[in-house]
Write an enzyme that holds these catalytic residues in place. Structure first.
Site, mmCIF file in Angstrom:
data_model
loop_
_atom_site.group_PDB
_atom_site.id
_atom_site.type_symbol
_atom_site.label_atom_id
_atom_site.label_comp_id
_atom_site.label_asym_id
_atom_site.label_seq_id
_atom_site.Cartn_x
_atom_site.Cartn_y
_atom_site.Cartn_z
ATOM 1 N N TYR A 44 12.527 -59.823 -57.250
ATOM 2 C CA TYR A 44 13.311 -61.047 -57.027
ATOM 3 C C TYR A 44 12.976 -61.566 -55.635
ATOM 4 C CZ TYR A 44 17.444 -63.965 -56.038
ATOM 5 O OH TYR A 44 18.281 -64.999 -55.705
ATOM 6 N N ASP A 71 7.463 -59.434 -49.341
ATOM 7 C CA ASP A 71 8.853 -59.842 -49.253
ATOM 8 C C ASP A 71 9.630 -58.631 -48.766
ATOM 9 O OD1 ASP A 71 11.481 -60.443 -49.572
ATOM 10 O OD2 ASP A 71 11.261 -61.397 -51.533
ATOM 11 N N LYS A 104 18.267 -60.298 -44.566
ATOM 12 C CA LYS A 104 19.263 -59.233 -44.655
ATOM 13 C C LYS A 104 19.493 -58.400 -43.381
ATOM 14 C CE LYS A 104 18.957 -58.825 -49.723
ATOM 15 N NZ LYS A 104 20.139 -59.434 -50.305
HETATM 16 C C1 PLP Z 1 13.573 -59.104 -51.958
HETATM 17 C C2 PLP Z 1 14.408 -60.329 -51.822
HETATM 18 N N1 PLP Z 1 13.823 -61.475 -51.452
HETATM 19 C C3 PLP Z 1 14.522 -62.605 -51.269
HETATM 20 C C4 PLP Z 1 15.877 -62.627 -51.480
HETATM 21 C C5 PLP Z 1 16.645 -63.897 -51.265
HETATM 22 O O1 PLP Z 1 17.401 -63.767 -50.117
HETATM 23 P P1 PLP Z 1 18.711 -64.651 -49.893
HETATM 24 O O2 PLP Z 1 19.730 -64.179 -50.887
HETATM 25 O O3 PLP Z 1 19.102 -64.390 -48.474
HETATM 26 O O4 PLP Z 1 18.324 -66.055 -50.138
HETATM 27 C C6 PLP Z 1 16.535 -61.463 -51.857
HETATM 28 C C7 PLP Z 1 17.984 -61.446 -52.081
HETATM 29 O O5 PLP Z 1 18.564 -60.518 -52.567
HETATM 30 C C8 PLP Z 1 15.787 -60.277 -52.045
HETATM 31 O O6 PLP Z 1 16.354 -59.140 -52.443
#
Ligand code: PLP
Length: 436
Positions: free
Chosen positions: A148, A245, A273
């Protein structure tokens, strides 16, 4: 600790939830927060959460991961308050806090030649993909089934797919134009052969491969030896960029991101995060040659903007969080407790003869209810989702908060103690016995 019959135990939470339903669709502001019981939290301190009825929970959710030092950390809060008393958001030029934080990230993160700030992981991956497309003058990219990367059109497919849609076109939302989804090629995690085939079938069209270096949106699926290095080699061979990511792995596993541990340096990285222990800030960073395409530099061709980018709250919280992560033995502590938790849970599962698989990495742990090894999302279709959620609901009744949503991981933070882990293990064993 929670007590009493559920209806009475959660009466205040339920009443607030009913109010929320009148004004907020579904009563929550992010779809995965829609849980049963309908808890409304009103206080958080260290490793604990307190709900509207005064029930206390030992928290392993950590708000999906940001809270690595513990809730309501005094030094982080202090830094934020000081920043607010300075200049919270000039909205012109740059602040010294932004410079300090960018300098720090460039020092700590192997892939960070340049860094830009935004406010969510979704923005960070959006900017990374857009600049990769501009740099390569190509449209497509490769993502992995089960990973994700946020809420924007291009990545919102094939996250938690149902069995019939694994690897096929699986939009995770209505309202996305088909072209956006079709430019995203989906292959299985840990399968370099599938990545190679996708490159071959789309020769000269793939701008980037985007990957969670540890696939934590499936819980915890580790990269097989050579997988991440193989991705880098395939990207180089085909003129594409590798995007890590690290929104979950960054700062939680290592100050330099997982890239500093696995020895593979991507071209671009998204962070969020744990960067600021729960305050909203995210970052996109990468090779100077690519990052200088953003139009924050006059003449740059890739649009970059955001009213709240680099605001003092996020920057100050991030600097204070990084200070503590650098100065104190945070990672040693949370990795040790993670190991203690996984070992304890594995022993329980064995003792009770359960069909379950305890896994995790560093401070992250979870128990799948399945047999056998796990290499990618298809393997997780064997997980007994009903049992996974039921287990967590029963833990909530006993004062342990792990979000009751299938495949979600649990997080240990600096405020957890060995006694917390042992108490948790004791409660887990009692709950698992009732489910055996
Ligand atoms: C691996 C990863 N990338 C991107 C995101 C998106 O981040 P945000 O919720 O701060 O937009 C998340 C959110 O859980 C994530 O787990």
């Amino acid at each position: 600790m929670a007590g009493g019959e559920p209806a009475e135990r959660y009466a205040q939470s339920e009443s607030l939830h009913q109010r929320a339903l009148q004004v907020i669709p579904g009563g929550v502001n992010s779809s995965v927060r829609n849980i049963v019981p309908h808890l409304v939290f009103k206080q958080a301190q260290g490793a604990n959460l307190v709900d509207a009825d005064g029930n206390t929970y030992l928290d392993y959710h950590a708000a999906f991961g940001p809270v690595v030092l513990g809730h309501n950390h005094p030094a982080v809060n202090r830094a934020v308050i000081e920043a607010l008393e300075g200049c919270a958001l000039p909205g012109a030029g740059v602040t010294e806090l932004e410079i300090l934080l960018a300098e720090r990230l460039c020092r700590l993160i192997p892939s960070a030649g340049r860094v830009l700030f935004c406010n969510s992981g979704s923005e960070a991956t959006l900017h990374a993909l857009r600049v990769a497309r501009a740099f390569t003058v190509r449209s497509k990219f490769i993502k992995f089934q089960g990973c994700y990367h946020g809420v924007h059109d291009a990545v919102l497919r094939n996250a938690q797919s149902s069995p019939g849609t694994v690897g096929r076109l699986d939009a995770a939302s209505a309202g996305i134009p088909l072209e956006s989804l079709q430019n995203t090629l989906v292959v299985a995690y840990n399968r370099l052969d599938e990545v190679e085939a996708a490159f071959a079938a789309n020769r000269g069209e793939v701008a980037a491969v985007i990957v969670e270096p540890i696939a934590h949106n499936m819980g915890c699926v580790l990269p097989k030896p050579g997988f991440l290095q193989g991705l880098k080699s395939l990207c180089e061979q085909h003129g594409a960029l590798l995007i890590f990511d690290e929104v979950i792995t960054g700062f939680r596993h290592h100050l330099g991101g997982y890239q500093a541990m696995c020895g593979v340096t991507p071209h671009l990285t998204a962070f969020g995060k744990a960067l600021a222990n729960g305050f909203p800030i995210a970052a996109v960073c990468g090779q100077a040659e690519v990052m200088e395409l953003f139009n924050t530099r006059p003449g740059g061709t890739v649009y970059y903007g955001g009213t709240y980018n680099g605001n003092a709250v996020g920057c100050a919280a991030a600097l204070a969080t990084l200070d503590i992560l650098e100065r104190e033995p945070v990672h040693g502590h949370i990795f040790r407790l993670g190991e203690r938790m996984r070992k304890g849970l594995s022993e329980i599962v064995k003792r009770l003869g359960l069909r379950a698989n305890v896994t995790g990495y560093g401070s992250i742990f979870l128990t799948y209810f399945l047999d056998g090894s796990i290499e990618n999302y298809s393997d997780l279709l064997r997980n007994d989702a009903a049992k996974f959620v039921e287990y967590r609901r029963r833990l909530i009744e006993r004062g342990i908060f792990k979000i009751p949503v299938n495949l979600k991981r649990n997080h240990i933070g600096y405020f957890h103690t060995e006694a917390d882990i042992d108490r948790t293990l004791d409660i887990c064993e009692r709950v698992l016995k009732t489910m055996a």
